[in-house]
Design a protein around this motif. Structure first.
Motif, short mmCIF file in Angstrom:
data_model
loop_
_atom_site.label_atom_id
_atom_site.label_comp_id
_atom_site.label_asym_id
_atom_site.label_seq_id
_atom_site.Cartn_x
_atom_site.Cartn_y
_atom_site.Cartn_z
N ALA A 29 0.84 -1.19 0.00
CA ALA A 29 0.00 0.00 0.00
C ALA A 29 0.88 1.25 0.00
CB ALA A 29 -0.91 0.01 1.22
N VAL A 30 0.41 2.30 -0.66
CA VAL A 30 1.16 3.57 -0.69
C VAL A 30 0.75 4.47 0.47
CG1 VAL A 30 1.50 3.48 -3.18
CG2 VAL A 30 -0.50 4.70 -2.26
N ALA A 31 -0.40 4.18 1.10
CA ALA A 31 -0.88 4.99 2.22
C ALA A 31 -1.94 4.20 2.97
CB ALA A 31 -1.46 6.31 1.72
N GLY A 32 -2.28 4.68 4.16
CA GLY A 32 -3.33 4.01 4.91
C GLY A 32 -3.49 4.57 6.31
N VAL A 33 -4.53 4.10 6.99
CA VAL A 33 -4.78 4.46 8.38
C VAL A 33 -5.20 3.20 9.14
CG1 VAL A 33 -5.51 6.83 7.87
CG2 VAL A 33 -7.23 4.99 7.98
N ASN A 34 -5.18 3.30 10.47
CA ASN A 34 -5.68 2.20 11.31
C ASN A 34 -7.18 2.05 11.14
OD1 ASN A 34 -5.67 4.81 12.96
ND2 ASN A 34 -6.98 3.49 14.19
N GLY A 35 -7.70 0.90 11.55
CA GLY A 35 -9.10 0.60 11.32
C GLY A 35 -9.94 0.44 12.56
N ASP A 36 -10.51 -0.74 12.74
CA ASP A 36 -11.55 -1.00 13.73
C ASP A 36 -10.99 -1.08 15.15
OD1 ASP A 36 -14.02 -1.68 14.77
OD2 ASP A 36 -14.18 -3.60 13.72
N LEU B 217 -1.54 7.35 10.66
CA LEU B 217 -1.72 7.60 9.24
C LEU B 217 -0.36 7.51 8.58
CD1 LEU B 217 -3.93 10.23 7.50
CD2 LEU B 217 -1.52 10.04 6.85
N VAL B 218 -0.26 6.68 7.54
CA VAL B 218 1.02 6.47 6.87
C VAL B 218 0.88 6.82 5.39
CG1 VAL B 218 1.62 4.63 8.49
CG2 VAL B 218 0.60 4.02 6.30
N ALA B 219 1.96 7.27 4.79
CA ALA B 219 1.99 7.56 3.36
C ALA B 219 3.43 7.55 2.89
CB ALA B 219 1.34 8.91 3.06
N ARG B 220 3.64 7.14 1.65
CA ARG B 220 4.98 7.14 1.08
C ARG B 220 5.43 8.56 0.77
NH1 ARG B 220 5.19 2.16 -3.34
NH2 ARG B 220 4.70 0.47 -1.85
N GLU C 255 4.05 3.64 17.27
CA GLU C 255 2.89 2.97 16.68
C GLU C 255 2.45 1.79 17.54
OE1 GLU C 255 2.12 2.27 12.24
OE2 GLU C 255 4.30 2.37 12.40
N ARG C 256 1.16 1.66 17.71
CA ARG C 256 0.58 0.52 18.42
C ARG C 256 0.20 -0.55 17.40
NH1 ARG C 256 -4.76 1.74 21.70
NH2 ARG C 256 -3.29 2.34 23.34
N PRO C 257 0.51 -1.81 17.65
CA PRO C 257 -0.02 -2.88 16.79
C PRO C 257 -1.55 -2.91 16.88
CG PRO C 257 1.82 -3.68 18.11
CD PRO C 257 1.44 -2.34 18.67
N VAL C 258 -2.21 -2.97 15.74
CA VAL C 258 -3.67 -2.91 15.69
C VAL C 258 -4.21 -4.10 14.88
CG1 VAL C 258 -3.75 -0.41 15.96
CG2 VAL C 258 -3.60 -1.39 13.65
N ALA C 259 -5.53 -4.24 14.90
CA ALA C 259 -6.15 -5.41 14.26
C ALA C 259 -6.21 -5.29 12.75
CB ALA C 259 -7.56 -5.61 14.81
N ASN C 260 -6.47 -4.09 12.24
CA ASN C 260 -6.59 -3.92 10.79
C ASN C 260 -6.52 -2.45 10.45
OD1 ASN C 260 -9.22 -2.93 11.34
ND2 ASN C 260 -10.13 -4.93 11.00
N GLY C 261 -6.69 -2.14 9.16
CA GLY C 261 -6.64 -0.76 8.71
C GLY C 261 -7.18 -0.65 7.30
N ILE C 262 -7.16 0.56 6.78
CA ILE C 262 -7.59 0.83 5.41
C ILE C 262 -6.34 1.14 4.60
CG2 ILE C 262 -8.95 2.34 3.92
CD1 ILE C 262 -10.74 2.91 6.36
N GLY C 263 -6.10 0.35 3.56
CA GLY C 263 -4.91 0.53 2.74
C GLY C 263 -5.24 1.10 1.37
N ILE C 264 -4.43 2.05 0.92
CA ILE C 264 -4.60 2.65 -0.41
C ILE C 264 -3.50 2.13 -1.31
CG2 ILE C 264 -4.87 4.80 -1.68
CD1 ILE C 264 -6.91 4.30 0.61
N HIS C 265 -3.89 1.55 -2.44
CA HIS C 265 -2.94 0.95 -3.38
C HIS C 265 -2.97 1.73 -4.69
CE1 HIS C 265 -2.50 -2.75 -0.89
NE2 HIS C 265 -3.69 -2.37 -0.49
N SER C 266 -1.84 1.76 -5.36
CA SER C 266 -1.74 2.47 -6.63
C SER C 266 -1.02 1.60 -7.63
CB SER C 266 -0.99 3.79 -6.45
OG SER C 266 -0.73 4.39 -7.71
N ALA C 267 -1.63 1.42 -8.79
CA ALA C 267 -1.00 0.64 -9.86
C ALA C 267 0.23 1.34 -10.39
CB ALA C 267 -2.00 0.41 -10.99
N ALA C 268 0.31 2.67 -10.16
CA ALA C 268 1.46 3.43 -10.64
C ALA C 268 2.57 3.53 -9.60
CB ALA C 268 1.01 4.83 -11.05
N GLY C 269 2.32 2.98 -8.39
CA GLY C 269 3.30 3.10 -7.31
C GLY C 269 3.33 4.51 -6.78
N GLY C 270 4.31 4.84 -5.98
CA GLY C 270 4.43 6.20 -5.41
C GLY C 270 4.85 7.18 -6.47
N SER C 271 4.57 8.48 -6.22
CA SER C 271 4.92 9.52 -7.18
C SER C 271 6.43 9.78 -7.15
CB SER C 271 4.17 10.81 -6.84
OG SER C 271 2.79 10.62 -6.97
#
Length: 415
Positions: A102-109, A378-381, A399-415
């Motif tokens: 993933a190129v970016a994301g945040v924690n989830g539930d 919140l993480v981002a490349r 960072e705390r280990p967490v159960a899941n998160g929302i990941g953002i993926h890019s077919a072009a990779g990072g800018s």
């Protein structure tokens, strides 16, 4: 018919919150600096994905808020669940993002973080609500009374999710587990799927997605009291290749091989499972049924709604300020806004009501609260980088280990 008075009251509350921020629809991410906020940074992460942070005046002082804006119209962008490979496991958002590309994301539930009420019972690390990853259901929702986290707003439930469908649109929805356990002519309703807590009197199913953590926690507490004692009436049945291969009086642990399902019963569910004999043929079927979407979800994560159709939900907490993570949906589901409050010393937190107001201020019509406090990340490349960077300062500095998160993926990779 809905009364106009509650809607007008909610609308006035929304305007009041937005006025406090000095932020109105679209202003933050359109590049304008609204009153009360400073235009600090706005950088591309990947095509269709931008990151920025803002210093914003809130009731408790100055808050720093990090925002990812994700254009779901861009065919190079995809959203999926970040998870540590098993339901009963935890990892940091940055490690999950890098592991899944993933190129970016945040924690989830919110998740089962501790078991101080049940000595000798292992905390599972499993999330509260339903979860779907790569289009496949991972787990169902625990009973409302078994959740970890702040009190749910009126009218919400542990079945509430933020999901992104295979049509690429983000939605708020509710996912209900529907399933059966068939043994001969007998058919039992399925009460849970890879959950750390089962409804009283039910039968739950566990498969390879669960992990190696003991399933005993699933029989502790009640539908209304998480701290209630563990059940004295339990039974476990192991099904492999469609036939019962083992039974046990008490739920066990250890990895569950592919092609194997472990059924855990409590109270009435345990009594029903005792009627199933070793060697008997058993079939387990289930699905997560949405209440809104008419097509499958690619991903879904639990939490609870705070904003619907531009109005905050009634009963949102407007007193307790804390570090928060949330998601907003704009442009008819074609834009996803991921928001994380900074945990730096001296920085103010937000109340849940302020979260709803901020989301509306950056253009969201629907908003969803996720786990916060020490879990917020919140993480981002960086442009051109191959790994993500934690952009906020987590509460507690690490960072705390967490159960899941929302990941953002890019077919072009990072800018």
């Amino acid at each position: 018919m809905t009364s106009e008075r509650p809607r007008r009251t909610a609308a006035r509350a929304t305007v009041a919150v937005l006025a406090a921020f000095g932020v109105f629809s679209g202003a933050v991410l359109a590049g304008a600096a609204p009153a009360g906020a400073s235009a600090d940074t706005s950088v591309p992460v990947a095509p269709g994905v931008r990151y920025e942070w803002r210093d914003v005046a809130v009731a408790q002082g100055a808050a720093r808020i990090h925002v990812l804006s994700v254009d779901l119209r861009d065919p190079r962008v995809a959203v999926d669940l970040l998870h540590p490979g098993k339901v009963a496991a935890r990892d940091t958002v940055s490690r999950m993002a890098d592991a899944q590309g993933a190129v970016a994301g945040v924690n989830g539930d919110f998740f089962n973080i501790t078991e101080t009420q049940h000595p000798g019972v292992e905390a599972t690390g499993a999330s509260v609500g339903p979860a779907i990853a790569h289009g496949l259901p991972l787990k169902g929702a625990v009973p409302d009374g078994q959740r970890f986290g702040p009190a749910l707003p009126p009218g919400t439930t542990t079945e509430d999710v933020l999901g992104v469908g295979r049509d690429g649109r983000a939605r708020l929805d509710r996912l209900t587990l529907r399933g059966t356990v068939s043994a001969g002519a007998d058919r039992l309703p399925l009460g849970g799927l890879n959950q750390y807590a089962l409804p009283v009197g039910s039968v739950g199913a566990y498969d390879k997605e669960w992990g190696s953590v003991s399933r005993l926690r699933a029989t502790c507490g009640t539908d209304t009291n998480r701290a209630a004692p563990c059940s004295a009436e339990t039974y476990e049945v192991t099904v492999r290749g469609g036939r019962v291969v083992a039974v046990a009086e008490r739920p066990g642990g250890g990895e569950i091989p592919a092609g194997t399902t472990v059924l855990v019963g409590r109270e009435a569910g345990a009594h029903r499972l005792r009627e199933v004999a070793v060697g008997e043929r058993v079939e387990v079927r289930y699905r997560l049924v949405p209440s809104v979407a008419r097509q499958p979800y690619r991903m879904a994560v639990g939490g609870y709604p705070v904003l619907r159709d531009g109005l905050p939900l009634p009963g949102l907490d407007d007193r307790t300020a804390a570090v928060r993570t949330a998601a907003g949906i704009a442009d008819a589901g074609r834009r996803l806004l991921l928001v994380c409050v900074d945990g730096s010393p001296g920085r103010a937190g937000l109340t849940v009501a302020e979260v709803a107001g901020f989301l509306r201020g950056v253009g969201a019509l629907d908003g969803f609260n996720l786990d916060g406090g020490g879990s917020s990340a919140l993480v981002a490349r960086e442009p051109g980088a191959g790994a993500v960077v934690v952009r906020n300062r987590p509460a507690g500095s690490a960072e705390r280990p967490v159960a899941n998160g929302i990941g953002i993926h890019s077919a072009a990779g990072g800018s």
